[in-house]
Each structure stands twice: as structure tokens, then as C-alpha cells.
Design a protein around this motif. Structure first.
Motif, mmCIF file in Angstrom:
data_model
loop_
_atom_site.group_PDB
_atom_site.id
_atom_site.type_symbol
_atom_site.label_atom_id
_atom_site.label_comp_id
_atom_site.label_asym_id
_atom_site.label_seq_id
_atom_site.Cartn_x
_atom_site.Cartn_y
_atom_site.Cartn_z
ATOM 1 N N SER B 39 0.480 -1.214 0.065
ATOM 2 C CA SER B 39 0.269 0.137 0.344
ATOM 3 C C SER B 39 0.977 0.789 -0.159
ATOM 4 N N ALA B 40 0.745 2.047 -0.301
ATOM 5 C CA ALA B 40 1.265 3.558 -1.012
ATOM 6 C C ALA B 40 0.994 4.886 0.678
ATOM 7 N N GLU B 41 -0.220 4.174 1.383
ATOM 8 C CA GLU B 41 -0.525 4.030 2.217
ATOM 9 C C GLU B 41 0.727 4.321 3.522
ATOM 10 N N SER B 42 0.565 2.976 3.681
ATOM 11 C CA SER B 42 2.296 2.183 4.635
ATOM 12 C C SER B 42 3.516 2.923 3.666
ATOM 13 N N ARG B 43 3.620 2.630 2.601
ATOM 14 C CA ARG B 43 5.231 3.208 1.903
ATOM 15 C C ARG B 43 5.371 4.838 2.714
ATOM 16 N N ALA B 44 4.100 5.533 2.143
ATOM 17 C CA ALA B 44 4.092 7.238 3.049
ATOM 18 C C ALA B 44 4.542 7.242 4.427
ATOM 19 N N ALA B 45 3.847 6.289 4.976
ATOM 20 C CA ALA B 45 3.881 6.558 6.865
ATOM 21 C C ALA B 45 5.556 5.960 6.856
#
Lengths: 312, 312
Positions: B39-45
Motif C-alpha cells: 500500500s502506498a499509504e504504508s510506504r508514505a507512513a
């Protein structure tokens, strides 16, 4: 706070009674406290700790002149105690109990009490896995529920007075029908305890997984079960024997669901498992939102914990 | 502490990987950390929290040049990841995983790894009921067990180096046969989790005991179950599907014992219940003595708790 009962008698001096003594004294809710426990050691501890102003070898002596009598003994002996103290109760006194089962206690106790006495059964939903007079502490009931199950026709003033005492000790009070109480508790407490006891017993039985390994690697889920399963054996035996019908009903539901999950594992039905686990996760959120637990991560090293699931 | 691996790749950025990132950085155990999450969200986090120096959309990119690759994804996708990264692994690199099941991971991963790479499967017995990159913290592994299950013939130096990393994060390390690991964990973790999920599901199903009551009075035992049952559904689905045999075996033992206790309740056999509950109490004492829990009473209001029984 004002004194609510001039004289309180604690029959049984375990975790709940000793916590009540601490809480009632600390908050000035009662005048004096008498106590009775079967064991001389418990009586001596109660005096040493200042839980009671006087202790007695018999329950009959302890209740003489008491305005409130608290039966804090295992559910299975409540009836015997009631028969013993019945003739010695002061007219106008209130009798309550702290048993984890309510209908069976009412059936066992009520017939022995004179008409001049108010009987207001109760159940504080609070506890730890420890027992005995030395395990009590004043804050045990803070923000915990204390359920009262007064029979129809009970004097409302007597109920209100007991409610004030419970609230004075920090508890939230609700009234409930005894049979409904027993079903709710079969779900939230009695069946979970039986399951925890069973799982710990299974681990103990397994020759191939040695004791030391089970204990060493207990962090992963099993440890919570062992804490629950460390609760007082006599108390829990009586809970199951006296809340038989509700417990067996919930156990029946439990094994039905367990077999469905077991079948999903056997057949490799991942969707069934994932759906089930997603649904149960939502219940956890509701409990956190209801203020009965915190959302803080639970990572295994605190000296205290979020759970008090070890009593009734 | 000295740097143990110059470059580490974390494949999957959930609770375990993010806790490893915090712990490795705080203790200076590694040079740099790359990461991959679907998930892009996890990578960003992961970038926002400083867990990784760089994140990649594919696992293949993330492992380029890494000295240690940590597979921290659900057990069911380990094989796919291994197939993807196999051709991109640096010669001499070590690959480990943090899955809760070991034999199935070995079967799925090993065939995809080149001979030039060391495969040292592992399982940190630590966790909370939370998931995702924001749930990690540096002390998660302190005084917890980290089990390594290297196949026969694994380079001892590669095992020793990974052991040093785990110990550097505060864990105690043991080596074990994969099949034995899976049986031990079926007892201490997998079956208890399935049972907790089931009990919470039963409570949710019961129309007569309304949701609000179950939640309101959850303090008494049930709350521990809901916490366990709040764990990540995908991770747990995969655990049961991949540790099928051991889980079914222990479940069989569990239902056998449960039926014996159920029968004792039905027939009023108090002695059987009392004996059983007394025996399980002793196991609790052993766990406290083994240092895997404290003897502090567990009374329901702390922000942290003694249990981390929510992961594998």
C-alpha cells in the motif's frame, strides 16, 4: 462522604470483602465493620490489616446488630450461611451478597431470611486473579459495574441505600433481573473462564510440548488464559454448578461456532476465517469506545494491566 | 553497538517491521533500511516516520544490495514474495522472515532462493493487537523470545549474525525444529487465538444478550478475549491455513477436555471441576516464576498491560 450504614458485617474475608473494607473506610462510608471467616488465619489477617474492628468465629455473632450484612462467600455456601444468620439479623437490616450467580443465590438465601429484613442481591463485576484478605485494595470497584438484582417488591429505600454505598466505593450501579444477569454473565465471564481453564489444562497434558516450553513461550496469547485460569477454584466450581443452564447453553453455542471454524481450517476456507475475524475485531472497538478498556497497545511488560477478568 | 548489517530490506511494513526499524535504528545495529509495502499509504507512513531511508513499489527493488532481507508479510504471501525477489538477492545475503508458522514458510520460500543466499527463518514472539507501520515501537522485542528455525546445513555464521541482531534488539534467542515450533505455537498461541475469536463471535451472535450489555459488562474475562480477537484478520487466517495439522490436533484435545468439563457441570461433579481448576492454577505460578509475567494483580485500569498475546 456521609456514613451510609452505621454497622456493616462482612461474612467471608476474601478479595471482594477486603476490598470493600478498604474502600468503605477510606471514603468514610460506614461506622464500624465486623467480620467472619471460617479460617483463623483469615480472621487474624483481617485484624492485622485493620479491615475489621472485630472478627468472630461464627457468622451469627458477626451479624449481631449489623445494618448491612454482606455475604462474600462462595456461591455454594451462601444458603448455609443464610440459615445460620437468619435468626440473628436485626430488624430492618439489609442483606446483600457479592456472588457471581444471582438466581441460585436468591433461591438458596431468601427462604432463610426473616420478613423484617431487606434482601438486595448484588454482584460487583471486578476482581483480580488473587484471593484472600491480603489481596484487597480500595480502588477495586472504581468505574466498575455493580449489578443489583432485587426481587419484585423489595423496599426501594433499601435498594437506594445499598446503591449509594456501591457508588460511594466508586462503582457504577445497574439493576437487572436475576435470570438475565446469569445469562449475560455466562457470556461475558463464566464461559470464557471455563474455556481458559480448559486450554490451560490441555497445555498441561501435552507430553510432547513440555511444560517448560509452554511456559517459556507463553507470551503469545496463552498467558492471558493462564491468568484467568489462576482464579479461585472453589469460587469457580460453585459458579458453574449454580449457573449450569446458562453456561451449558452458551457452551453449546460456542462449540457449534468452533466446529464451523475448525471445518473452515480443515477445508482451507480462508474467506470464512477472514470474515469471522474481521467481525470480531469490530467488537473490540466498541469496548474501547465504551470506556471499559483502553486502546493502548498491550505489549507485555507493565506491572498492571487492562484486565480484571478473573472474577465472576 | 556495532553495525551488524550494512543494509537491511524490510518487506512488509506492519507492526513487526516497523518495530524492528525503530529498534535497529535506536540501537545503531544497521547502516541503512529500505522498505516495501503493497500500500502506498504504508510506504508514505514509513518515510514520514523515518522507518526507512527509501521505500519502493516492488519488493524486487527494495532488496537490491541488501545484506539482510526480512520478510514481514502474512504467511500466505511469503512464497510469492520469495519468487519475486529471488533473482534480485545479493550473493551472501541472509533472508529471514517473522512468520508465526515455520514449516509452511520454509516450504513456500526456500525453493525460490538461490544457493548463494542464507535462509534463516525466524519468529519473534511479541506483538500487540494493533497493526500497520504506525503501531511499531522500539521496545517491542525486549525480553521476548525470538525463535530461529534454520534448516540443517545452514551456515552457522549467518545464524550467529542474525542472532546478534535479534539480541541487539533486546530479544532472547532460541533455535528450534520448524515442526516442533509449529506444535508449540499451536498450543501457546494459535489455538488460544481461535478460541478467543470464537467466544467473541458467539457473544456477537446472541440476540438476547444485546451487544451493549456484552460490551458494558465486559470486564469479567470476556475483555481479554476481545483484545486477542482484535488482531489482524489476514495474518490469522494465514496462520490457521498454514498450521492446519497442529492446530486441528490441539483443537481436538481442547474439545475433548471441554466436553469432560461440560459433562461435569451437567452432572454436578464439583470434585472434577475443583481438581481441574486447582491444577491449572499451578501453571500460572510457573509462568510468573519464569519471568514471562508479573504477579501484580490485574485490576483493569492501567494504560499498559502484562500481555502481548496478539501475534502468532
Amino acid at each position: 462522604m456521609a456514613v451510609i450504614y452505621e454497622k456493616v458485617a462482612l461474612i467471608g474475608l476474601g478479595l471482594i470483602a477486603s476490598s470493600m473494607a478498604h474502600a468503605m473506610r477510606q471514603r468514610g462510608l460506614v461506622g464500624s465493620i465486623t467480620g467472619h471467616a471460617k479460617s483463623a488465619e483469615s480472621r487474624a489477617a483481617a485484624m492485622e490489616l485493620g479491615l475489621c474492628d472485630a472478627v468472630f468465629e461464627t457468622a451469627a455473632e458477626a451479624v449481631e446488630g449489623a445494618d448491612l450484612v454482606v455475604l462474600a462467600v462462595p456461591v455454594g455456601v451462601m444458603g448455609h450461611i443464610a440459615a445460620e444468620i437468619g435468626p440473628h439479623l436485626k430488624a430492618g437490616a439489609t442483606v446483600t451478597d457479592v456472588g457471581s450467580v444471582k438466581q441460585a443465590v436468591i433461591d438458596a438465601v431468601a427462604p432463610h431470611l426473616p420478613d423484617s429484613v431487606h434482601f438486595v442481591p448484588g454482584h460487583p463485576i471486578a476482581g483480580t486473579e488473587h484471593s484472600g484478605p491480603r489481596s484487597g485494595f480500595a480502588t477495586l470497584f472504581e468505574n466498575r459495574w455493580w449489578l443489583l438484582t432485587p426481587p419484585d417488591g423489595t423496599d426501594p429505600d433499601a435498594v437506594a441505600r445499598l446503591r449509594a454505598l456501591c457508588e460511594g466505593m466508586g462503582a457504577n450501579v445497574d439493576e437487572m433481573e436475576p435470570a438475565h444477569h446469569d445469562l449475560v454473565l455466562a457470556v461475558t465471564s463464566h464461559t470464557p473462564h471455563l474455556i481458559a481453564y480448559t486450554m490451560v489444562g490441555v497445555a498441561d497434558d501435552l507430553g510432547r510440548v513440555t511444560d517448560s516450553e509452554v511456559i517459556k513461550y507463553s507470551a503469545a496469547g496463552f498467558r492471558d488464559f493462564t491468568r484467568i485460569a489462576a482464579s479461585d477454584p472453589t469460587m469457580w466450581r460453585d459458579v458453574f454448578l449454580t449457573n449450569k443452564d446458562a453456561t451449558l447453553e452458551i457452551l453449546g453455542r460456542f462449540t457449534e461456532e468452533l466446529f464451523a471454524l475448525q471445518r473452515a481450517i480443515r477445508t482451507g476456507d480462508g474467506a470464512h476465517l477472514h470474515d469471522y475475524f474481521t467481525r470480531t475485531r469490530a467488537i473490540r472497538r466498541s469496548i474501547v469506545q465504551a470506556g471499559q478498556d483502553t486502546d493502548a497497545p498491550d505489549f507485555g511488560r507493565g506491572g498492571t494491566s487492562k484486565s480484571d477478568g478473573t472474577r465472576g
